[in-house]
Motif scaffolding. Sequence first.
Motif: not given
Lengths: 368, 271
Positions: A237-238, A240, A256, A260-261, A264, B129, B140
């Motif tokens: 996640f980091g 991304v 992606y 959303d990323y 959050w 990625l 993820i």
Amino acid sequence: MSPQQSLIGRLLLNERGSRYFLIVLLGFALIVPALHLLMPEGSALQISGYTMTLLGKYMCYALLAIAIDLVWGYCGILSLGHTAFFALGGYAMGMYLMRQIGTRGVYGDPILPDFMVFLNWKELPWFWHGMNHFPIALFMVLAVPAVLAYVFGWLAFRSRVTGVYLSIITQALTYALLLAFFRNEMGFGGNNGLTDFKELLGFELQAPGTRVALYLASALALGLGYAACRYIVSSRFGRVIEAIRDAESRARFIGYRVEDYKLWVWVFSAILAGIAGALYVPQVGIINPGEFAPINSIEVVVWVAVGGRGTLYGAALGALLVNYAKTWFTAVLPEIWLYALGALFVGVTLFLPQGVVGLAAKLKRSKS
Amino acid sequence: MSVTEAFARVLSRSGGSSRAPTLDTSHNIVLYLEDISVSFDGFKALNSLNLYIEAGELRCIIGPNGAGKTTMMDVITGKTRPDEGSAWFGQTIDLLRLTEPEIAKAGIGRKFQKPTVFGSHTVFENLELAMAGDKSVWKILFARLRAEQIARIEEVLETIGLKDHRQVLAGGLSHGQKQWLEIGMLLMQDPELLLVDEPVAGMTPQETEHTAELLVGLAGKRSVVVVEHDMEFVRSIARTVTVLHQGSVLAEGSMQEVQNDPKVVEVYLGD
């Protein structure tokens, strides 16, 4: 770094900065209360309650700075309104503390806080109900910043508002809240805010034990907040969110859902800021609309920049350094402080783009 | 839509995490672009463009600057919405209803003209990625690389010749290496259709030759659409060439046929 390593491995063994940070934090958490409680008054090693509470306050600031570093340093979202979440967390805690005053207020009303009696209100506004229960207040500390961040983020990130435009609307957000909370009709005490707190969970706020407990809670929140952020940034996640920071549309084209990323990480950051605010209020004993002032949010960004963004511990270090300087300046040369702050930001931008942490890394490289 | 179709759609929705239906190339066509028009402030970037790409085909698209090549890619990948026309991926997937990430997930991968790799990540992390799979936030956050995924990344590192650079930050790669990494990222997505924009720009003749081999090797299993200016390169890989001019198709056929087409000679090859 191997992605297979456990969280603890990653936190303590692989990353020297994290290891130092957590060791120093643990040291502070153990030694300061010990010296405060055990050393006799007047001894050179005695740490006064004032100093300890000041350090506790700095820890809240450090948690706020880490929250900003998470969204700014790693995801490229420059928030100039993060103290809005900090202040909302603080207000939620302040409401609980107000309700604990009970008949000890100036007007002695068992239900209504003083300012409501003063305004001639006859009953509690709906949103004050239940705030005398600690679990509910605690829930609000988390939920109010989270919901506001979610709504704001959902609108902003879905419309693909980025860069300086996003920064400006975060300023507008906190400024709007500042104006709203100034109004007596809002039911949050107007420009006086909430103050005159007596006790927390039945413990006197001024008692040394309570102050030590609040100090320890701040250290714990900072440590856990740091660990959670470190986990996030070292997970996929980091990677991304860093990818989004560096090439947003590219991240979208490899599948992606960028909004959303962003949403959050933004909501999580707001929750951390809210927790920091909730721990800050019982230690300083007051929360008022001044906390929403846009200049405060900008100041936090300066802390992060001074410490070194994109490292997490740099943000905490920056919060400590700048606030120590502020405490010193405002005691010795109060009129100079704002100029010093401005000069600091310009200086850091020009000469230390990676902050103090970056400077340290550079010095080490040139030595070896 | 018939009742059974609707039912099937509901079932597929509840069954898989993917909202888009799966790719259906039963008519042997992987991409349909029909009557696509796009205009920017009155300028017609695409003018009722019709293009069909067969499954497994390697198609080259050429055309002078401003012919609409990049806009066409933008329409296919969801970056630009056309004013008119329809775009279908196989028989079942309406591209105009999907967002960019959904299109990527459905199986269309794109390599940009200017290489955009993630500069502050290592080569390995760039490939990680780009890897196909569930890209939702929670998955993820707790994702761990499995052994077969690491093997897949190693395989792609081998293919693109960056095995010794896996821990190098992508920002520090040479231009040609960045192009290769982009192609590698495209491979990691495991797409059915690859859109490749100017793959050999800035490459040495040797690198160009490798790229040609790679793209030819990919066709068959997947469909590949290449936009390229380098005529030598196009000649070396193309079976079918489409010439775009002023937003629509001017000619289509083998390199030989296209080169001898007087209209094409006039607008493009002649100068």
